[in-house]
Structure formats: C-alpha cells, structure tokens
Design a protein around this motif. Sequence first.
Motif, PDB file in Angstrom:
ATOM      1  N   VAL A 141     -24.003  13.900  40.902  1.00 57.75           N
ATOM      2  CA  VAL A 141     -22.670  14.134  40.363  1.00 57.75           C
ATOM      3  C   VAL A 141     -21.809  12.898  40.604  1.00 57.75           C
ATOM      4  N   LEU A 142     -20.719  12.796  39.832  1.00 56.19           N
ATOM      5  CA  LEU A 142     -19.761  11.711  40.048  1.00 56.19           C
ATOM      6  C   LEU A 142     -18.965  12.015  41.309  1.00 56.19           C
ATOM      7  N   LYS A 143     -18.774  10.983  42.136  1.00 56.15           N
ATOM      8  CA  LYS A 143     -18.038  11.205  43.369  1.00 56.15           C
ATOM      9  C   LYS A 143     -17.208   9.984  43.702  1.00 56.15           C
ATOM     10  N   VAL A 144     -16.085  10.226  44.381  1.00 57.46           N
ATOM     11  CA  VAL A 144     -15.185   9.165  44.817  1.00 57.46           C
ATOM     12  C   VAL A 144     -14.809   9.440  46.266  1.00 57.46           C
ATOM     13  N   PRO A 145     -14.340   8.416  46.996  1.00 54.78           N
ATOM     14  CA  PRO A 145     -13.833   8.675  48.349  1.00 54.78           C
ATOM     15  C   PRO A 145     -12.718   9.715  48.319  1.00 54.78           C
ATOM     16  N   ALA A 146     -12.684  10.569  49.321  1.00 53.95           N
ATOM     17  CA  ALA A 146     -11.723  11.672  49.333  1.00 53.95           C
ATOM     18  C   ALA A 146     -10.281  11.186  49.278  1.00 53.95           C
ATOM     19  N   ASN A 147      -9.999  10.005  49.875  1.00 51.96           N
ATOM     20  CA  ASN A 147      -8.608   9.548  49.874  1.00 51.96           C
ATOM     21  C   ASN A 147      -8.158   9.046  48.506  1.00 51.96           C
ATOM     22  N   ALA A 148      -9.079   8.858  47.553  1.00 51.05           N
ATOM     23  CA  ALA A 148      -8.665   8.480  46.199  1.00 51.05           C
ATOM     24  C   ALA A 148      -7.923   9.624  45.515  1.00 51.05           C
ATOM     25  N   LEU A 149      -8.199  10.867  45.923  1.00 49.83           N
ATOM     26  CA  LEU A 149      -7.548  12.021  45.300  1.00 49.83           C
ATOM     27  C   LEU A 149      -6.134  12.237  45.819  1.00 49.83           C
ATOM     28  N   SER A 150      -5.837  11.693  46.977  1.00 51.92           N
ATOM     29  CA  SER A 150      -4.492  11.860  47.547  1.00 51.92           C
ATOM     30  C   SER A 150      -3.591  10.658  47.289  1.00 51.92           C
ATOM     31  N   PHE A 151      -4.133   9.601  46.678  1.00 50.99           N
ATOM     32  CA  PHE A 151      -3.330   8.397  46.451  1.00 50.99           C
ATOM     33  C   PHE A 151      -2.421   8.560  45.238  1.00 50.99           C
ATOM     34  N   THR A 152      -1.157   8.167  45.395  1.00 49.87           N
ATOM     35  CA  THR A 152      -0.221   8.014  44.280  1.00 49.87           C
ATOM     36  C   THR A 152       0.518   6.703  44.490  1.00 49.87           C
ATOM     37  N   PRO A 153       0.739   5.943  43.427  1.00 55.95           N
ATOM     38  CA  PRO A 153       1.428   4.657  43.580  1.00 55.95           C
ATOM     39  C   PRO A 153       2.871   4.858  43.989  1.00 55.95           C
ATOM     40  N   PRO A 154       3.520   3.810  44.516  1.00 55.45           N
ATOM     41  CA  PRO A 154       4.925   3.928  44.906  1.00 55.45           C
ATOM     42  C   PRO A 154       5.798   4.282  43.707  1.00 55.45           C
ATOM     43  N   ALA A 155       6.919   4.960  43.992  1.00 58.17           N
ATOM     44  CA  ALA A 155       7.847   5.348  42.925  1.00 58.17           C
ATOM     45  C   ALA A 155       8.364   4.123  42.180  1.00 58.17           C
ATOM     46  N   GLU A 156       8.536   2.999  42.872  1.00 55.75           N
ATOM     47  CA  GLU A 156       9.016   1.773  42.241  1.00 55.75           C
ATOM     48  C   GLU A 156       8.043   1.299  41.171  1.00 55.75           C
ATOM     49  N   TYR A 157       6.739   1.428  41.470  1.00 53.01           N
ATOM     50  CA  TYR A 157       5.739   1.010  40.485  1.00 53.01           C
ATOM     51  C   TYR A 157       5.727   1.966  39.301  1.00 53.01           C
ATOM     52  N   LEU A 158       5.805   3.283  39.600  1.00 47.75           N
ATOM     53  CA  LEU A 158       5.793   4.256  38.510  1.00 47.75           C
ATOM     54  C   LEU A 158       6.945   4.034  37.549  1.00 47.75           C
ATOM     55  N   ASN A 159       8.132   3.739  38.088  1.00 50.94           N
ATOM     56  CA  ASN A 159       9.315   3.571  37.235  1.00 50.94           C
ATOM     57  C   ASN A 159       9.207   2.339  36.340  1.00 50.94           C
ATOM     58  N   SER A 160       8.498   1.328  36.806  1.00 52.64           N
ATOM     59  CA  SER A 160       8.419   0.091  36.031  1.00 52.64           C
ATOM     60  C   SER A 160       7.138  -0.034  35.223  1.00 52.64           C
ATOM     61  N   ALA A 161       6.209   0.938  35.372  1.00 48.15           N
ATOM     62  CA  ALA A 161       4.918   0.843  34.681  1.00 48.15           C
ATOM     63  C   ALA A 161       5.069   1.321  33.252  1.00 48.15           C
ATOM     64  N   ALA A 162       5.076   0.380  32.316  1.00 47.14           N
ATOM     65  CA  ALA A 162       5.248   0.736  30.907  1.00 47.14           C
ATOM     66  C   ALA A 162       3.998   1.367  30.322  1.00 47.14           C
ATOM     67  N   GLN A 163       2.833   1.155  30.934  1.00 50.13           N
ATOM     68  CA  GLN A 163       1.593   1.678  30.376  1.00 50.13           C
ATOM     69  C   GLN A 163       1.393   3.161  30.654  1.00 50.13           C
ATOM     70  N   ILE A 164       2.245   3.764  31.494  1.00 48.06           N
ATOM     71  CA  ILE A 164       2.115   5.174  31.843  1.00 48.06           C
ATOM     72  C   ILE A 164       3.126   5.987  31.048  1.00 48.06           C
ATOM     73  N   PRO A 165       2.702   6.990  30.262  1.00 46.22           N
ATOM     74  CA  PRO A 165       3.646   7.810  29.498  1.00 46.22           C
ATOM     75  C   PRO A 165       4.619   8.546  30.413  1.00 46.22           C
ATOM     76  N   ASP A 166       5.814   8.769  29.897  1.00 45.69           N
ATOM     77  CA  ASP A 166       6.848   9.457  30.681  1.00 45.69           C
ATOM     78  C   ASP A 166       6.419  10.877  31.047  1.00 45.69           C
ATOM     79  N   SER A 167       5.655  11.542  30.178  1.00 42.20           N
ATOM     80  CA  SER A 167       5.225  12.918  30.468  1.00 42.20           C
ATOM     81  C   SER A 167       4.338  12.971  31.705  1.00 42.20           C
ATOM     82  N   ILE A 168       3.464  11.986  31.837  1.00 39.24           N
ATOM     83  CA  ILE A 168       2.593  11.944  33.015  1.00 39.24           C
ATOM     84  C   ILE A 168       3.397  11.593  34.255  1.00 39.24           C
ATOM     85  N   LYS A 169       4.381  10.701  34.106  1.00 39.77           N
ATOM     86  CA  LYS A 169       5.233  10.362  35.251  1.00 39.77           C
ATOM     87  C   LYS A 169       5.945  11.606  35.776  1.00 39.77           C
TER      88      LYS A 169
END
Length: 414
Positions: free
Chosen positions: A293-321
């Motif tokens: 099966v596909l697997k990733v390190p467990a801490n990859a599921l708890s990671f979220t980028p900083p709010a500063e990055y999310l606000n400035s990331a143009a490649q991420i749709p607003d709905s997902i933000k």
Amino acid sequence: MKKALVITLSAIAGVMVLLFAFNRLKSDSNKKVYFWRTSPVEKGDINVVVTATGTLAADTTIQVGTEVTGLLLKQFVDFNSVVTKGEVIALIDTSLLYPSMVDAMAQWEKAVAQRDEYLRELNRAKIMLDNKVIAQQDYDIALTSYQTEQALVKQLKADYERALVNLRYATIRSPVNGIVISRNYDVGIMVIASFSTPTLFTIANDLTKMQVQANVDEADIGNVAVGQPADFTVDAFPDTAFRGTVTQVRRNPVPIQNVVNYVAIIETPNPGLKLLPGLTANININVQTHSNVLKVPANALSFTPPAEYLNSAAQIPDSIKRKIELERSKIANKMILSNAELAATYIWVQKGNEIYPVLVVKGITDGIFTEIRGEIKEGDRAVTGINSTAAAQTTQDEGQKSPFMPKFPTHSNK
C-alpha cells in the motif's frame, strides 16, 4: 502630430511596464523562501502491532499438596523429575494416622456388636409381645434401643472410613503425567494442613506446549482478539523469535502500578523445551497487516504550512484555504471531529519550490508510517516540516556572504 502622439503613448506605456516590474521585483525580494523537509511516498507493508510484556508458563500446571498434617517422611522425586500418573512421590509420617484408623475401626466394630445384641433383644420382645407376656411399652423401648444403636453404627463407620482416607492421603501420588518443576518442602519438615492445602510439588503436565500470559494495556486491549498471531522474544534467547496465537482474552482487570491491564493468553509450541516457565517475554501481537500500500511518515498527515504562506500562496484555491483553516480551528479548539473528518485529510506535496495540498484518506498506521489512498502516487514528495526560512533577497546576495558561512539548500532534500 499623430506620430508625436504615438511616441508619447508608447513612452507612457513603457514607463508603466517598468514601474510594474520594479514593484513586482521589490515584492518578490521581500517574500519569504521556505526550505521544506520532505519524504517520498512509498509502497510497502504496514503492520499494526500491540506491544506487551508477559510471563511464560506451562500449558497445564498442577499443584500437588496434602490434606493431612504430619511429618514429611520421604520424597521420591526432585526438580525436573519425570513422573507418571499414580506414581508415589512422597510419604507423610503415619505414626498418628494409623492408630487413629485402628481406633475408629474398633469403635465401629464395637457398635456393630452392640447393635446385634439389641436386635436379638428386639426379636425376643416381639415374641413376648405377641404372647401378651410384656406390654407394648417394653417392646417400644427395645425397638428404640436398636434404632439408636443402628444410627451409631453408621456414624462410627463414617469415622472409620474418614480415618482410612486420611491414612491413604499420607501417600502422595502424582495426579498426571509430567515433570516436577517445583519442590517446596524438604524431608523432616512438619506439613500442616489447615484452611489451605500446603503445596508440596508443582507438576507441569506437558512442557512441549507453553503459554504466555501477556499483560495488555487497557488502551490496546480493544484491538486484541482471539486468533491473532503474536511474536515474542525472551532474554534467555535474545536472537530467537518465537511465534504463538492468542487463544483467550480475559475480562478480569489487573491493576499494575495504577494502570489497568488485561491478560491475553498466547499459546506457543515448545518442541525443543527451550522455553522455561517463568521467563519474561516481550510480545508483539499482530493486530492488522496491509500489504503493498502507499504509505507516508505519520507526521506528514499532521503538517500544515504557516498561515503566512497560505495567505500568499496563489497556487492554492481559496476554497481549500478555507477548509484548511476550518480544520485547524477545530483542532485548536479541541472540537470533536466526525469519522469522515478523521479519515480524510490533506497531505502537502512539493512540486518545484511550491507545495500543493492533496486530499487523501487515511488507513491503518503503525505509529511510524500511515497508509493513504487518494490522488497521489509513489515517489511524490510529501512535506513533513520546514527546515528553515529566509528572505529571497538574501539568496540573491549570496555572493556577498563570507565563504566560511554555511549555505542552506535552495530546494528540498531528494
């Protein structure tokens, strides 16, 4: 005239383009650059295990004791002796038990003789009553004497049989075929049988079948079920792994250092008799296994980028933000998430210098790796954290730094 107007408009347009480019360059120079820590999405097996510790014991253990008090006169077996069912293994001194049996037998025989005498008197009284020689009262007295003596005979016979049984108990026999694993008394010791029977020997019925009594934490007992395979090691043979099967999960709670545990019985074969009763076992109970099966390190599921990055990331749709911010808010406020919310989450995947959220469904986890399903493939780089951040301008002016200063990578570890 027209030519002058065209030239003027062209000049104005050029100035505007230059101003726009200058402002964009200035904005980019102040933008933070993130150096992401990533790990590849892999294919492999995930084994969910419950760890526990326990003690080895024989599959069937018999404690042999005595029901009579007396001096331990003889012992015919010792540790590791092989015994058969019915074999005499010890003797209790009968110096007091035998006279007690003889006395009880004499009292019984005396009562039998007296009863027979009363029976003869009763028969004579019956003849005399029929011939009207004696009154009915005299006959009744003879009948009562006989019945009383008959009851006494039964009582004294029971006393004799009890004394005879006690005498037999002085001969200790093995109740099963097996091996003596414990001898608790030496010859000459007074064995006192009172409210509890003293244990003289412990006999293991069959050491080729062993069991591990595993103490499972209350947080893990819900995952343990009959039929699950288990692997364990013992300190006596640290390089050897033994395999068994869970055959019983006991419902009786066992507090150990203020922690509630439950006992799971694991049966294991022991053909070479390597495993010994009392050894401490370190156990892994295999609860669930998913292969390839596909697997990733467990801490990859708890990671979220900083709010500063999310606000400035143009490649991420607003709905997902908005979804990410809502999920972050629920976790921060310790709100109870639904099963669907617990199963579905976003994994951040790096492409170039940017990262993108990918919706996945979580599967089982072994605490290190977690199974995932979704629009993700083997080899993708899952973000697990941030190594460092820096201003873009510092990377452009890197040539002005001291050659002795360490340099950060400009892309993630691959």
